[in-house]
Design a protein around this motif. Sequence first.
Motif, mmCIF file in Angstrom:
data_model
loop_
_atom_site.group_PDB
_atom_site.id
_atom_site.type_symbol
_atom_site.label_atom_id
_atom_site.label_comp_id
_atom_site.label_asym_id
_atom_site.label_seq_id
_atom_site.Cartn_x
_atom_site.Cartn_y
_atom_site.Cartn_z
ATOM 1 N N PRO A 15 -34.309 0.212 69.653
ATOM 2 C CA PRO A 15 -35.353 -0.320 68.799
ATOM 3 C C PRO A 15 -36.008 -1.325 68.672
ATOM 4 O O PRO A 15 -34.185 -2.801 68.973
ATOM 5 N N VAL A 16 -36.616 -2.415 68.703
ATOM 6 C CA VAL A 16 -36.933 -3.486 68.474
ATOM 7 C C VAL A 16 -37.367 -3.818 67.299
ATOM 8 O O VAL A 16 -38.231 -2.723 66.559
ATOM 9 N N PRO A 17 -37.042 -4.157 66.030
ATOM 10 C CA PRO A 17 -37.785 -4.840 64.806
ATOM 11 C C PRO A 17 -39.411 -5.448 64.423
ATOM 12 O O PRO A 17 -39.720 -6.273 65.015
ATOM 13 N N LEU A 18 -40.173 -4.644 63.933
ATOM 14 C CA LEU A 18 -41.449 -4.283 63.361
ATOM 15 C C LEU A 18 -41.416 -6.169 62.486
ATOM 16 O O LEU A 18 -40.627 -6.494 62.217
ATOM 17 N N THR A 19 -42.219 -6.421 63.133
ATOM 18 C CA THR A 19 -42.282 -8.104 62.602
ATOM 19 C C THR A 19 -43.591 -8.235 60.538
ATOM 20 O O THR A 19 -43.503 -6.622 61.031
ATOM 21 N N THR A 20 -43.947 -8.130 60.118
ATOM 22 C CA THR A 20 -44.275 -8.061 58.898
ATOM 23 C C THR A 20 -45.393 -8.010 58.945
ATOM 24 O O THR A 20 -46.717 -7.238 58.478
ATOM 25 N N SER A 21 -46.102 -8.888 59.995
ATOM 26 C CA SER A 21 -47.839 -8.686 60.450
ATOM 27 C C SER A 21 -48.283 -7.400 60.985
ATOM 28 O O SER A 21 -48.598 -6.988 60.330
ATOM 29 N N THR A 75 -33.728 -8.319 56.314
ATOM 30 C CA THR A 75 -32.560 -9.155 55.055
ATOM 31 C C THR A 75 -34.603 -9.016 53.979
ATOM 32 O O THR A 75 -34.124 -10.554 53.205
ATOM 33 N N ASP A 76 -35.590 -8.995 55.172
ATOM 34 C CA ASP A 76 -37.144 -10.152 54.027
ATOM 35 C C ASP A 76 -37.259 -8.460 52.506
ATOM 36 O O ASP A 76 -36.845 -7.222 53.056
ATOM 37 N N GLY A 77 -38.441 -8.117 52.725
ATOM 38 C CA GLY A 77 -39.540 -7.799 52.136
ATOM 39 C C GLY A 77 -38.953 -6.750 52.178
ATOM 40 O O GLY A 77 -39.771 -5.625 51.218
ATOM 41 N N TYR A 78 -38.503 -5.886 53.222
ATOM 42 C CA TYR A 78 -38.790 -4.206 53.295
ATOM 43 C C TYR A 78 -37.567 -3.982 53.661
ATOM 44 O O TYR A 78 -37.607 -2.390 53.593
ATOM 45 N N GLY A 79 -36.504 -4.706 53.737
ATOM 46 C CA GLY A 79 -34.447 -4.185 53.424
ATOM 47 C C GLY A 79 -33.553 -4.037 52.555
ATOM 48 O O GLY A 79 -34.657 -5.338 51.457
ATOM 49 N N GLY A 80 -32.958 -3.874 52.311
ATOM 50 C CA GLY A 80 -31.702 -4.494 51.046
ATOM 51 C C GLY A 80 -32.483 -2.910 50.194
ATOM 52 O O GLY A 80 -31.556 -2.553 50.428
ATOM 53 N N TYR A 109 -38.066 10.249 61.346
ATOM 54 C CA TYR A 109 -39.255 9.044 61.864
ATOM 55 C C TYR A 109 -39.182 7.912 61.287
ATOM 56 O O TYR A 109 -38.616 7.364 60.518
ATOM 57 N N LEU A 110 -40.098 6.679 61.872
ATOM 58 C CA LEU A 110 -41.166 5.262 61.520
ATOM 59 C C LEU A 110 -40.294 5.564 59.723
ATOM 60 O O LEU A 110 -39.449 4.733 59.474
ATOM 61 N N VAL A 111 -40.750 5.846 59.294
ATOM 62 C CA VAL A 111 -40.844 5.333 57.767
ATOM 63 C C VAL A 111 -40.017 6.262 56.929
ATOM 64 O O VAL A 111 -39.040 5.060 56.243
ATOM 65 N N SER A 112 -39.034 6.698 57.396
ATOM 66 C CA SER A 112 -37.760 7.214 56.959
ATOM 67 C C SER A 112 -37.095 6.273 57.756
ATOM 68 O O SER A 112 -36.034 5.581 56.905
ATOM 69 N N GLN A 113 -37.080 5.079 58.198
ATOM 70 C CA GLN A 113 -36.115 4.514 58.896
ATOM 71 C C GLN A 113 -35.979 3.489 58.446
ATOM 72 O O GLN A 113 -35.436 3.181 58.162
ATOM 73 N N PHE A 114 -37.537 2.988 57.793
ATOM 74 C CA PHE A 114 -37.193 2.090 56.678
ATOM 75 C C PHE A 114 -36.777 2.325 55.558
ATOM 76 O O PHE A 114 -35.876 1.851 55.360
ATOM 77 N N LEU A 115 -36.779 3.627 55.006
ATOM 78 C CA LEU A 115 -35.955 4.402 53.596
ATOM 79 C C LEU A 115 -34.411 4.584 53.868
ATOM 80 O O LEU A 115 -33.931 4.390 52.582
ATOM 81 N N SER A 116 -34.194 4.595 55.647
ATOM 82 C CA SER A 116 -32.723 4.844 55.395
ATOM 83 C C SER A 116 -31.910 3.169 55.136
ATOM 84 O O SER A 116 -32.207 2.084 56.234
ATOM 85 N N PRO A 117 -31.351 3.144 55.176
ATOM 86 C CA PRO A 117 -29.632 2.506 54.693
ATOM 87 C C PRO A 117 -29.568 1.607 55.539
ATOM 88 O O PRO A 117 -28.470 0.823 56.566
ATOM 89 N N ARG A 118 -29.127 3.085 56.805
ATOM 90 C CA ARG A 118 -27.849 3.117 57.715
ATOM 91 C C ARG A 118 -28.550 2.407 58.362
ATOM 92 O O ARG A 118 -28.635 1.919 60.374
ATOM 93 N N VAL A 119 -30.138 2.624 58.668
ATOM 94 C CA VAL A 119 -31.117 2.511 59.473
ATOM 95 C C VAL A 119 -31.672 1.300 59.821
ATOM 96 O O VAL A 119 -32.409 0.306 60.612
ATOM 97 N N ASN A 120 -32.624 0.490 58.622
ATOM 98 C CA ASN A 120 -33.175 -0.434 58.092
ATOM 99 C C ASN A 120 -31.908 -1.278 57.293
ATOM 100 O O ASN A 120 -31.336 -1.675 56.349
ATOM 101 N N LEU A 121 -31.775 -2.063 58.445
ATOM 102 C CA LEU A 121 -30.433 -3.391 58.018
ATOM 103 C C LEU A 121 -31.645 -4.825 58.054
ATOM 104 O O LEU A 121 -30.875 -5.624 57.922
ATOM 105 N N ARG A 142 -36.728 -1.218 50.902
ATOM 106 C CA ARG A 142 -36.946 -0.035 51.661
ATOM 107 C C ARG A 142 -38.287 1.046 52.118
ATOM 108 O O ARG A 142 -39.111 1.050 52.464
ATOM 109 N N ALA A 143 -38.733 0.712 50.121
ATOM 110 C CA ALA A 143 -39.444 1.899 49.925
ATOM 111 C C ALA A 143 -40.739 1.194 50.018
ATOM 112 O O ALA A 143 -42.779 2.091 50.287
ATOM 113 N N ARG A 144 -41.059 0.335 50.205
ATOM 114 C CA ARG A 144 -42.700 -1.334 50.242
ATOM 115 C C ARG A 144 -43.440 0.113 51.252
ATOM 116 O O ARG A 144 -44.341 -0.414 51.147
ATOM 117 N N PHE A 145 -42.928 -0.227 52.379
ATOM 118 C CA PHE A 145 -43.880 0.608 53.767
ATOM 119 C C PHE A 145 -44.884 1.330 53.039
ATOM 120 O O PHE A 145 -45.709 1.745 53.296
#
Length: 434
Positions: free
Chosen positions: A140-146, A192-197, A178-190, A202-205
């Motif tokens: 996968p390719v990381p999503l941009t904030t926009s 360092t912006d406002g959508y990680g850590g 799936y995608l929202v779950s990927q944001f919630l997981s600290p194992r998948v979501n690495l 991680r729940a912001r999205f």
Amino acid sequence: MAMQELSDPLVLPCGAILPNRIAKGAMTEGLATPDGRPTPELERLYGIWADGGAGMLLTGNIIVDRDHLERPGNVVIEREPDADMASRLASWAKAGTRNGTHLWAQISHGGRQTPKLVNPAPKSSSDVPLALPGGQFGKPVPLTTSEIADLAKRWAVAAKACKDAGFTGVQVHAAHGYLVSQFLSPRVNLRTDGYGGTLENRARFLLEIVAATREAVGPDFPISVKLNSADFQKGGFDFQDSLQVVQWLEAASVDLIEISGGTYEQPKLMGIEGMEEEEQQNVAPSTAAREAYFVDFAKAMQDAVSVPLMVTGGFRTRAAMEQALEIGAADVIGLGRPMCVQTDAPARLLKGAQEVPRYEDDLDLLPGWLGFLKRFQMVKAVSGFAGIYWFYQQLWLLGHEGRTDDQFSVMKAFRLVEARNKRIMKERAAANSP
């Protein structure tokens, strides 16, 4: 508190009323046109289910980005529908809401679980690939904030389109990897912006999706979220994370939370053993029957929140369903695989049936004498998914012919579904070529 019965109605926080406590869980149908439009086959399938006695039907994944299907044949709503799409959605909604049945649209995005056949470079929270053998999923390719902000709006657009078409609720799919779950997981979501850590980041999205969706559909329309109780993976989204997110969702005006668990890597939702050892969660066991996978997690959550909870996964006996209601572990019982063949299972239960069939117990890609091959990870993975394809084939038969075939070969189902997936993608590519 009076004991709850399967036949009791449920008043949701928004004021909507489910006529009973049995729901058809979301199951991917694969019956849309190659460009993601609903079909008469979807109408036939949901009409049959609407005649089957459930208080509410959840659709399979309706995708907000055509390049991120969960599988070929998903319905896609990525923008405001044109006249043809609006008409098709309305016909689907009309079939699925007959007899006063609720029909809720499950809105989703495959993220890194988008098959390579659909997209070899899918977007995700980070660039962590799926740890599955066989090369079925690309890096996968990381999503941009926009891009993240755009996706939150797409969920809202899809929800409004479904409401306008006559659906009676929506569900944000934030489970099963799936995608929202990927944001919630600290194992998948690495990130360092406002959508990680932190969990809050991680729940912001998810919370932005819920806020945008609520604004789009108004205060009186049911919004549900499907959430993992845990990913059951080392370093993944765990039960304490889930409990906190449920509290945030309750504060965000969600009307029903469906508790599930697992991902493609750890398919707990299907009762299938994953590629790695299951990460145990610190949750007190209840006296509920062991057949229901996530009852104990839901019970622990009900002690902390008042938002209604739905539990799907493993329920087969009336006793277990009634017990889950009685101990306060669930307000709604979800049924999935049994309804792929016994489409009127809810009506039978409401009339006193003691159990529904366990078709999955008799499904195996390999004959017994070749069972030793499951020691190999690739064989184990293919065998598990082949059983799922058998249920896909039952849905295809219901949509196209209005019938099921419980004697259908698992191997034949596997081959047919794979061939259909390739054909759909070939037709889609031909339609999109200049």
